[in-house]
Design a protein around this motif. Structure first.
Motif, mmCIF file in Angstrom:
data_model
loop_
_atom_site.group_PDB
_atom_site.id
_atom_site.type_symbol
_atom_site.label_atom_id
_atom_site.label_comp_id
_atom_site.label_asym_id
_atom_site.label_seq_id
_atom_site.Cartn_x
_atom_site.Cartn_y
_atom_site.Cartn_z
ATOM 1 N N GLU A 47 0.802 -1.220 0.000
ATOM 2 C CA GLU A 47 0.000 0.000 0.000
ATOM 3 C C GLU A 47 0.835 1.270 0.000
ATOM 4 O OE1 GLU A 47 -4.136 -0.677 2.045
ATOM 5 O OE2 GLU A 47 -2.576 -1.273 3.464
ATOM 6 N N GLY A 48 2.163 1.140 0.025
ATOM 7 C CA GLY A 48 3.035 2.306 -0.024
ATOM 8 C C GLY A 48 3.179 3.039 1.283
ATOM 9 N N LYS A 49 2.760 2.429 2.376
ATOM 10 C CA LYS A 49 2.891 3.072 3.682
ATOM 11 C C LYS A 49 4.320 2.985 4.207
ATOM 12 C CE LYS A 49 -1.913 2.144 5.002
ATOM 13 N NZ LYS A 49 -2.806 1.445 5.962
ATOM 14 N N VAL A 50 5.052 1.986 3.725
ATOM 15 C CA VAL A 50 6.450 1.777 4.123
ATOM 16 C C VAL A 50 7.271 1.564 2.862
ATOM 17 C CG1 VAL A 50 8.041 0.233 5.332
ATOM 18 C CG2 VAL A 50 5.821 0.783 6.361
ATOM 19 N N GLN A 51 8.425 2.202 2.795
ATOM 20 C CA GLN A 51 9.318 2.043 1.652
ATOM 21 C C GLN A 51 10.435 1.064 2.003
ATOM 22 O OE1 GLN A 51 8.632 3.526 -1.322
ATOM 23 N NE2 GLN A 51 6.788 4.301 -0.316
ATOM 24 N N LYS A 52 10.633 0.071 1.150
ATOM 25 C CA LYS A 52 11.687 -0.920 1.360
ATOM 26 C C LYS A 52 12.433 -1.143 0.051
ATOM 27 C CE LYS A 52 10.945 -2.581 5.659
ATOM 28 N NZ LYS A 52 11.979 -2.722 6.704
ATOM 29 N N ASN A 53 13.712 -1.510 0.157
ATOM 30 C CA ASN A 53 14.457 -1.923 -1.029
ATOM 31 C C ASN A 53 13.911 -3.257 -1.519
ATOM 32 O OD1 ASN A 53 16.302 0.223 -1.175
ATOM 33 N ND2 ASN A 53 17.591 -0.707 0.388
ATOM 34 N N GLY A 54 13.892 -3.420 -2.843
ATOM 35 C CA GLY A 54 13.499 -4.710 -3.395
ATOM 36 C C GLY A 54 12.026 -4.786 -3.742
ATOM 37 N N VAL A 55 11.667 -5.937 -4.289
ATOM 38 C CA VAL A 55 10.287 -6.243 -4.689
ATOM 39 C C VAL A 55 9.816 -7.424 -3.854
ATOM 40 C CG1 VAL A 55 8.788 -6.937 -6.605
ATOM 41 C CG2 VAL A 55 10.739 -5.399 -7.022
ATOM 42 N N PHE A 56 8.614 -7.290 -3.284
ATOM 43 C CA PHE A 56 8.100 -8.268 -2.323
ATOM 44 C C PHE A 56 6.938 -9.050 -2.952
ATOM 45 C CE2 PHE A 56 10.521 -5.341 0.052
ATOM 46 C CZ PHE A 56 10.881 -5.937 1.254
ATOM 47 N N TYR A 57 6.970 -10.376 -2.729
ATOM 48 C CA TYR A 57 5.970 -11.249 -3.352
ATOM 49 C C TYR A 57 5.692 -12.432 -2.424
ATOM 50 C CZ TYR A 57 3.631 -13.431 -7.436
ATOM 51 O OH TYR A 57 2.726 -13.961 -8.312
ATOM 52 N N VAL A 58 4.430 -12.572 -2.029
ATOM 53 C CA VAL A 58 4.011 -13.761 -1.282
ATOM 54 C C VAL A 58 3.738 -14.833 -2.322
ATOM 55 C CG1 VAL A 58 2.356 -14.738 0.340
ATOM 56 C CG2 VAL A 58 2.989 -12.320 0.516
ATOM 57 N N GLN A 59 4.638 -15.811 -2.426
ATOM 58 C CA GLN A 59 4.566 -16.770 -3.532
ATOM 59 C C GLN A 59 5.046 -18.165 -3.133
ATOM 60 O OE1 GLN A 59 7.659 -16.463 -6.573
ATOM 61 N NE2 GLN A 59 8.984 -17.155 -4.924
ATOM 62 N N LYS A 60 5.139 -18.423 -1.843
ATOM 63 C CA LYS A 60 5.651 -19.727 -1.416
ATOM 64 C C LYS A 60 4.681 -20.818 -1.856
ATOM 65 C CE LYS A 60 7.859 -21.996 2.523
ATOM 66 N NZ LYS A 60 9.189 -22.022 1.919
ATOM 67 N N GLN A 61 5.172 -21.808 -2.580
ATOM 68 C CA GLN A 61 4.299 -22.724 -3.305
ATOM 69 C C GLN A 61 4.222 -24.118 -2.681
ATOM 70 O OE1 GLN A 61 5.953 -22.166 -7.341
ATOM 71 N NE2 GLN A 61 6.345 -20.125 -6.557
ATOM 72 N N CYS A 62 4.162 -24.185 -1.385
ATOM 73 C CA CYS A 62 4.024 -25.495 -0.735
ATOM 74 C C CYS A 62 2.738 -25.491 0.088
ATOM 75 C CB CYS A 62 5.238 -25.835 0.105
ATOM 76 S SG CYS A 62 5.666 -24.582 1.315
ATOM 77 N N SER A 63 1.632 -25.150 -0.603
ATOM 78 C CA SER A 63 0.315 -25.061 0.028
ATOM 79 C C SER A 63 0.320 -24.029 1.154
ATOM 80 C CB SER A 63 -0.146 -26.431 0.547
ATOM 81 O OG SER A 63 -1.541 -26.571 0.452
ATOM 82 N N ASN A 64 0.873 -22.852 0.856
ATOM 83 C CA ASN A 64 1.012 -21.835 1.897
ATOM 84 C C ASN A 64 -0.331 -21.329 2.418
ATOM 85 O OD1 ASN A 64 0.403 -20.368 -0.432
ATOM 86 N ND2 ASN A 64 1.696 -18.643 0.123
ATOM 87 N N LEU A 65 -1.390 -21.420 1.603
ATOM 88 C CA LEU A 65 -2.692 -20.984 2.110
ATOM 89 C C LEU A 65 -3.143 -21.877 3.258
ATOM 90 C CD1 LEU A 65 -5.170 -19.110 1.830
ATOM 91 C CD2 LEU A 65 -6.179 -20.858 0.387
ATOM 92 N N ALA B 251 -4.396 -13.747 -5.516
ATOM 93 C CA ALA B 251 -4.868 -14.931 -6.231
ATOM 94 C C ALA B 251 -4.667 -16.163 -5.370
ATOM 95 C CB ALA B 251 -4.133 -15.077 -7.567
ATOM 96 N N VAL B 252 -5.414 -17.191 -5.714
ATOM 97 C CA VAL B 252 -5.288 -18.503 -5.082
ATOM 98 C C VAL B 252 -5.248 -19.527 -6.205
ATOM 99 C CG1 VAL B 252 -6.465 -20.246 -3.660
ATOM 100 C CG2 VAL B 252 -6.500 -17.836 -2.971
ATOM 101 N N ASN B 253 -4.341 -20.502 -6.114
ATOM 102 C CA ASN B 253 -4.362 -21.545 -7.127
ATOM 103 C C ASN B 253 -4.345 -22.931 -6.497
ATOM 104 O OD1 ASN B 253 -1.409 -21.591 -6.609
ATOM 105 N ND2 ASN B 253 -1.360 -22.894 -8.426
ATOM 106 N N PHE B 254 -4.882 -23.877 -7.248
ATOM 107 C CA PHE B 254 -4.997 -25.272 -6.821
ATOM 108 C C PHE B 254 -4.151 -26.126 -7.761
ATOM 109 C CE2 PHE B 254 -8.752 -22.996 -5.559
ATOM 110 C CZ PHE B 254 -9.099 -23.503 -4.322
ATOM 111 N N TRP B 255 -3.187 -26.830 -7.190
ATOM 112 C CA TRP B 255 -2.344 -27.733 -7.963
ATOM 113 C C TRP B 255 -2.823 -29.173 -7.772
ATOM 114 C CZ3 TRP B 255 3.182 -25.684 -6.524
ATOM 115 C CH2 TRP B 255 3.612 -24.767 -7.499
ATOM 116 N N TYR B 256 -3.285 -29.764 -8.862
ATOM 117 C CA TYR B 256 -3.618 -31.180 -8.876
ATOM 118 C C TYR B 256 -2.505 -31.927 -9.610
ATOM 119 C CZ TYR B 256 -8.471 -30.081 -7.514
ATOM 120 O OH TYR B 256 -9.607 -29.653 -6.853
ATOM 121 N N ASP B 257 -1.960 -32.941 -8.985
ATOM 122 C CA ASP B 257 -0.860 -33.682 -9.589
ATOM 123 C C ASP B 257 -1.301 -34.270 -10.931
ATOM 124 O OD1 ASP B 257 1.694 -34.634 -9.758
ATOM 125 O OD2 ASP B 257 1.352 -36.394 -8.495
#
Length: 319
Positions: free
Chosen positions: A114-132, A284-290
């Protein structure tokens, strides 16, 4: 000469796939299909589509505002990928570089988005081991832990349910996954570049030393080698700006571009190559089916081996 003949046959093979059954655009379906129909029309022929009104009953579509998420999970500590340029899990020079993983409260991630805090780098919640399910189970009641008609069509439950939230500069480099993927955009939009498995002969690979980003006290990011890991096969080509002098075969590829908007679901079939961008703050939310490791997978392995044998010096070369 034999290599040239194999390259021609592989090119003919890909063109035939486009002529026989692949679409020139990603089709849209008006609503969730019947399980058998979906399997016959999309999973079996391995074709993507965008489905409307597939999860219009999810509370997440109306609830998941920054205010609600702060109240519900603001204090939860989650895994966040941080990179200097937005490219996580991507080829940088002669390295395959993974993001720095940080443990942060969800509220602190929202502060950055939301731009309330400035940080170096680009931040992404993307951990793909069923993090939800693993990190944010409090949100499951706002949606479903699986997609019922897909679970019925495939006869299995998803291997993973993943939560995605990031800045506009966060980009997923081109790759493929061994999953039948249902990708659901809750807010914002995602931009996909898709290539079918049959275009594999035109997609270059290399073998790269694994490394990870690490931010220094100065704010700069260093690339630190993972010296005890094997080299990683990855795609060095950027489909947003392909280097056709270095990778001339990519001229023959036929990528599909599509945008998935809030409330829409992309069915991304197993082994399709994809590159992803997003609007700022997209959730977004995604579902991985083997996938099924059946004759189609067997044929793809053969295609991959032939592509490597017939490729130029850049494909699968030790970088």
């Amino acid at each position: 000469m034999e290599s040239v003949q194999v390259q021609k046959r592989l090119a003919d093979f890909s063109l035939e796939a486009h002529d026989l059954y692949l679409n020139n655009t990603v089709p849209h379906l008006d609503g969730p299909p019947k399980p058998l129909q979906f399997y016959r029309d999309w999973v079996a022929p391995n074709k993507p589509c965008i489905i409307h009104n597939a999860y219009s009953h999810w509370l997440a579509l109306s609830r998941w505002t920054p205010k609600y998420l702060r109240e519900k999970i603001g204090s939860k500590v989650i895994s966040v990928a941080v990179t200097p340029n937005g490219y996580a899990d991507a080829v940088v020079g002669d390295r395959f570089v993974m993001p720095e993983e940080r443990r942060m409260s969800f509220s602190s991630v929202l502060d950055i988005i939301e731009g309330k805090v400035q940080k170096n780098g680009v931040f992404y919640v993307q951990k793909q081991c069923s993090n939800l399910l693993q990190e944010l189970p409090e949100l499951v009641d706002d949606l479903e832990p699986h997609v019922p008609w897909m679970s019925t069509a495939l006869g299995k439950s998803p291997d993973a349910v993943n939560f995605w939230l990031g800045e506009a500069n966060a980009i997923t480099s081109m790759h493929k996954d061994p999953y039948e993927n249902l990708y659901c955009v809750i807010s914002g939009e995602k931009h996909f570049i898709l290539l079918p498995p049959t275009d594999r002969p035109f997609i270059p690979y290399g073998l790269y030393q694994s490394a990870v980003y690490q931010e220094q006290d100065s704010g700069e990011f260093n690339v630190i080698d993972n010296t005890d890991s094997q080299k990683v096969p990855w795609i060095p080509l950027d489909p947003l700006n392909p280097d056709l002098e270095r990778f001339p075969q990519y001229r023959l590829a036929q990528p599909l571009c599509c945008t998935v908007k809030a409330g829409e679901m992309l069915y991304l079939p197993s082994l399709w190559f994809h590159h992803v961008q997003q609007s700022h703050g997209c959730i977004a939310v995604n579902f991985w089916y083997d996938m099924e490791y059946d004759i189609k997978y067997n044929y793809f392995q053969l295609l991959e081996a032939l592509s490597e044998v017939s490729a130029g010096p850049h494909d699968m070369a030790a970088a």
